[in-house]
Design a protein around this motif. Sequence first.
Motif, PDB file in Angstrom:
ATOM      1  N   ASP A 103       3.081  -2.922  -3.746  1.00  0.00           N
ATOM      2  CA  ASP A 103       3.575  -3.392  -2.272  1.00  0.00           C
ATOM      3  C   ASP A 103       2.658  -2.402  -1.338  1.00  0.00           C
ATOM      4  O   ASP A 103       2.060  -2.982  -0.060  1.00  0.00           O
ATOM      5  CB  ASP A 103       5.007  -3.033  -1.759  1.00  0.00           C
ATOM      6  CG  ASP A 103       5.845  -4.362  -2.595  1.00  0.00           C
ATOM      7  OD1 ASP A 103       5.348  -5.089  -3.197  1.00  0.00           O
ATOM      8  OD2 ASP A 103       7.069  -3.972  -2.494  1.00  0.00           O
ATOM      9  N   ASN A 104       2.496  -1.313  -1.638  1.00  0.00           N
ATOM     10  CA  ASN A 104       1.683  -0.376  -0.688  1.00  0.00           C
ATOM     11  C   ASN A 104       0.252  -0.621  -0.780  1.00  0.00           C
ATOM     12  O   ASN A 104      -0.469  -0.686   0.429  1.00  0.00           O
ATOM     13  CB  ASN A 104       1.701   1.093  -1.230  1.00  0.00           C
ATOM     14  CG  ASN A 104       1.082   2.139  -0.274  1.00  0.00           C
ATOM     15  OD1 ASN A 104      -0.209   2.359  -0.550  1.00  0.00           O
ATOM     16  ND2 ASN A 104       1.658   2.655   0.862  1.00  0.00           N
ATOM     17  N   LEU A 105      -0.327  -1.209  -1.960  1.00  0.00           N
ATOM     18  CA  LEU A 105      -1.747  -1.713  -2.032  1.00  0.00           C
ATOM     19  C   LEU A 105      -1.860  -3.021  -1.225  1.00  0.00           C
ATOM     20  O   LEU A 105      -2.841  -3.077  -0.397  1.00  0.00           O
ATOM     21  CB  LEU A 105      -2.104  -1.846  -3.408  1.00  0.00           C
ATOM     22  CG  LEU A 105      -2.316  -0.623  -4.258  1.00  0.00           C
ATOM     23  CD1 LEU A 105      -2.541  -1.001  -5.731  1.00  0.00           C
ATOM     24  CD2 LEU A 105      -3.194   0.379  -3.807  1.00  0.00           C
ATOM     25  N   ASP A 106      -0.694  -3.780  -1.267  1.00  0.00           N
ATOM     26  CA  ASP A 106      -0.846  -5.034  -0.550  1.00  0.00           C
ATOM     27  C   ASP A 106      -0.915  -4.805   1.086  1.00  0.00           C
ATOM     28  O   ASP A 106      -1.872  -5.384   1.786  1.00  0.00           O
ATOM     29  CB  ASP A 106       0.346  -5.886  -0.652  1.00  0.00           C
ATOM     30  CG  ASP A 106       0.374  -7.250  -0.215  1.00  0.00           C
ATOM     31  OD1 ASP A 106       0.733  -7.234   0.976  1.00  0.00           O
ATOM     32  OD2 ASP A 106       0.253  -8.202  -0.750  1.00  0.00           O
TER      33      ASP A 106
ATOM     34  N   THR B 249      -1.749  -1.952   2.502  1.00  0.00           N
ATOM     35  CA  THR B 249      -3.346  -1.082   2.922  1.00  0.00           C
ATOM     36  C   THR B 249      -4.223  -2.368   3.022  1.00  0.00           C
ATOM     37  O   THR B 249      -5.111  -2.246   3.933  1.00  0.00           O
ATOM     38  CB  THR B 249      -3.572  -0.376   1.554  1.00  0.00           C
ATOM     39  OG1 THR B 249      -2.599   0.642   1.474  1.00  0.00           O
ATOM     40  CG2 THR B 249      -4.914   0.342   1.872  1.00  0.00           C
ATOM     41  N   LEU B 250      -4.237  -3.401   2.090  1.00  0.00           N
ATOM     42  CA  LEU B 250      -5.286  -4.531   2.058  1.00  0.00           C
ATOM     43  C   LEU B 250      -5.150  -4.983   3.385  1.00  0.00           C
ATOM     44  O   LEU B 250      -6.039  -5.460   4.483  1.00  0.00           O
ATOM     45  CB  LEU B 250      -5.432  -5.368   1.004  1.00  0.00           C
ATOM     46  CG  LEU B 250      -6.078  -4.702  -0.214  1.00  0.00           C
ATOM     47  CD1 LEU B 250      -5.616  -5.515  -1.176  1.00  0.00           C
ATOM     48  CD2 LEU B 250      -7.271  -4.310  -0.207  1.00  0.00           C
ATOM     49  N   ARG B 251      -3.923  -5.393   3.944  1.00  0.00           N
ATOM     50  CA  ARG B 251      -3.739  -6.333   5.016  1.00  0.00           C
ATOM     51  C   ARG B 251      -4.177  -5.453   6.408  1.00  0.00           C
ATOM     52  O   ARG B 251      -4.507  -5.916   7.196  1.00  0.00           O
ATOM     53  CB  ARG B 251      -2.238  -6.699   5.168  1.00  0.00           C
ATOM     54  CG  ARG B 251      -1.923  -7.790   4.059  1.00  0.00           C
ATOM     55  CD  ARG B 251      -0.450  -7.894   4.166  1.00  0.00           C
ATOM     56  NE  ARG B 251      -0.170  -8.890   2.936  1.00  0.00           N
ATOM     57  CZ  ARG B 251      -0.279 -10.209   2.677  1.00  0.00           C
ATOM     58  NH1 ARG B 251      -0.945 -10.808   3.810  1.00  0.00           N
ATOM     59  NH2 ARG B 251      -0.115 -10.757   1.528  1.00  0.00           N
ATOM     60  N   GLU B 252      -3.876  -4.099   6.409  1.00  0.00           N
ATOM     61  CA  GLU B 252      -4.037  -3.205   7.364  1.00  0.00           C
ATOM     62  C   GLU B 252      -5.768  -3.203   7.522  1.00  0.00           C
ATOM     63  O   GLU B 252      -6.037  -2.970   8.661  1.00  0.00           O
ATOM     64  CB  GLU B 252      -3.578  -1.944   7.188  1.00  0.00           C
ATOM     65  CG  GLU B 252      -2.042  -1.845   7.324  1.00  0.00           C
ATOM     66  CD  GLU B 252      -1.280  -0.554   7.151  1.00  0.00           C
ATOM     67  OE1 GLU B 252      -1.929   0.368   6.720  1.00  0.00           O
ATOM     68  OE2 GLU B 252      -0.152  -0.408   7.442  1.00  0.00           O
ATOM     69  N   ILE B 253      -6.534  -3.235   6.469  1.00  0.00           N
ATOM     70  CA  ILE B 253      -7.979  -3.091   6.805  1.00  0.00           C
ATOM     71  C   ILE B 253      -8.360  -4.366   6.778  1.00  0.00           C
ATOM     72  O   ILE B 253      -9.786  -4.634   6.972  1.00  0.00           O
ATOM     73  CB  ILE B 253      -8.759  -2.315   5.653  1.00  0.00           C
ATOM     74  CG1 ILE B 253      -8.210  -3.341   4.209  1.00  0.00           C
ATOM     75  CG2 ILE B 253      -7.970  -0.982   5.394  1.00  0.00           C
ATOM     76  CD1 ILE B 253      -9.187  -2.480   3.073  1.00  0.00           C
ATOM     77  N   GLY B 254      -7.731  -5.410   7.115  1.00  0.00           N
ATOM     78  CA  GLY B 254      -8.271  -6.741   7.480  1.00  0.00           C
ATOM     79  C   GLY B 254      -8.427  -7.637   6.380  1.00  0.00           C
ATOM     80  O   GLY B 254      -9.120  -8.928   6.679  1.00  0.00           O
TER      81      GLY B 254
ATOM     82  N   VAL C  38      -5.812 -11.373  -0.107  1.00  0.00           N
ATOM     83  CA  VAL C  38      -4.854 -10.270  -0.612  1.00  0.00           C
ATOM     84  C   VAL C  38      -4.725 -10.433  -2.176  1.00  0.00           C
ATOM     85  O   VAL C  38      -4.806  -9.405  -2.974  1.00  0.00           O
ATOM     86  CB  VAL C  38      -3.640  -9.937   0.159  1.00  0.00           C
ATOM     87  CG1 VAL C  38      -2.683  -9.228  -0.341  1.00  0.00           C
ATOM     88  CG2 VAL C  38      -4.127  -9.451   1.652  1.00  0.00           C
ATOM     89  N   GLY C  39      -4.191 -11.645  -2.571  1.00  0.00           N
ATOM     90  CA  GLY C  39      -3.570 -11.907  -3.974  1.00  0.00           C
ATOM     91  C   GLY C  39      -4.740 -11.675  -4.796  1.00  0.00           C
ATOM     92  O   GLY C  39      -4.799 -11.162  -6.002  1.00  0.00           O
ATOM     93  N   LYS C  40      -6.003 -12.185  -4.519  1.00  0.00           N
ATOM     94  CA  LYS C  40      -7.121 -11.973  -5.465  1.00  0.00           C
ATOM     95  C   LYS C  40      -7.432 -10.391  -5.804  1.00  0.00           C
ATOM     96  O   LYS C  40      -7.685  -9.913  -6.783  1.00  0.00           O
ATOM     97  CB  LYS C  40      -8.365 -12.718  -5.096  1.00  0.00           C
ATOM     98  CG  LYS C  40      -8.200 -14.176  -5.005  1.00  0.00           C
ATOM     99  CD  LYS C  40      -9.324 -14.852  -4.564  1.00  0.00           C
ATOM    100  CE  LYS C  40      -9.019 -16.510  -4.363  1.00  0.00           C
ATOM    101  NZ  LYS C  40     -10.141 -17.155  -3.691  1.00  0.00           N
ATOM    102  N   LYS C  41      -7.481  -9.845  -4.561  1.00  0.00           N
ATOM    103  CA  LYS C  41      -7.919  -8.132  -4.555  1.00  0.00           C
ATOM    104  C   LYS C  41      -6.772  -7.454  -5.344  1.00  0.00           C
ATOM    105  O   LYS C  41      -6.981  -6.771  -6.021  1.00  0.00           O
ATOM    106  CB  LYS C  41      -7.950  -7.754  -3.316  1.00  0.00           C
ATOM    107  CG  LYS C  41      -9.446  -8.323  -2.479  1.00  0.00           C
ATOM    108  CD  LYS C  41     -10.044  -7.321  -1.372  1.00  0.00           C
ATOM    109  CE  LYS C  41     -11.243  -7.784  -1.016  1.00  0.00           C
ATOM    110  NZ  LYS C  41     -12.190  -7.631  -1.604  1.00  0.00           N
ATOM    111  N   ILE C  42      -5.357  -7.881  -4.993  1.00  0.00           N
ATOM    112  CA  ILE C  42      -4.242  -7.294  -5.754  1.00  0.00           C
ATOM    113  C   ILE C  42      -4.614  -7.655  -7.332  1.00  0.00           C
ATOM    114  O   ILE C  42      -4.275  -6.556  -8.029  1.00  0.00           O
ATOM    115  CB  ILE C  42      -2.864  -7.712  -5.170  1.00  0.00           C
ATOM    116  CG1 ILE C  42      -2.820  -6.932  -3.769  1.00  0.00           C
ATOM    117  CG2 ILE C  42      -1.827  -7.260  -6.006  1.00  0.00           C
ATOM    118  CD1 ILE C  42      -2.564  -5.442  -3.649  1.00  0.00           C
TER     119      ILE C  42
END
Length: 180
Positions: free
Chosen positions: A81-84, A86-91, A97-101
């Motif tokens: 959840d934290n990684l998700d 963080t990714l959203r916060e950096i744009g 997001v799903g692919k990067k997670i």
Amino acid sequence: MFGFLFNKKKLNNAAHNIFSIIIEHSRVIDFYENYSVEDSLDGRFDLMSVHMAIVLEKLDHHKNFKDVPEFKRILQEIMFDNLDLTLREIGVGDLGVGKKIKVMAEAFYGRMIAYQNLFSSENKDEMSNTLKRNLYREKTINEDILKKMVSYIYQQYELIIKQDIEKILDGHIEFKLPSN
């Protein structure tokens, strides 16, 4: 019935606290200034992964202890959840997001298995190679710094393994600060 809900909330709060401690410890400036960890999203991810692997290994040592499997599951959910977030916060957009997670999850679990296979063996040469590949991402690293990091990881592992599982399940864990 309410006892179950209370216990789940207690475990959730404790896991949040443990994860916060892991993140706080992974941001200690000495890692970036004296251990040559890259001060970037990747460097912080890799440093968090090392510390999470140690904590998860500790939990695996007590997998038959009441609440440990649930605590471990919650802790990993909090991490992702934290990684998700963080990714959203950096744009990163919703579709990305799903692919990067997924990529980060594969990277995390690969690193976790590699580290955990080396914790009890204390194979310093193999740990050095694993750190070069993961934490330092194939960059040239001073051998003395690499030896310091290997020593730090094994000392950290020993410290965490000796800690009381009940205290960890209550949200308390102690990490050793890196030495200069």
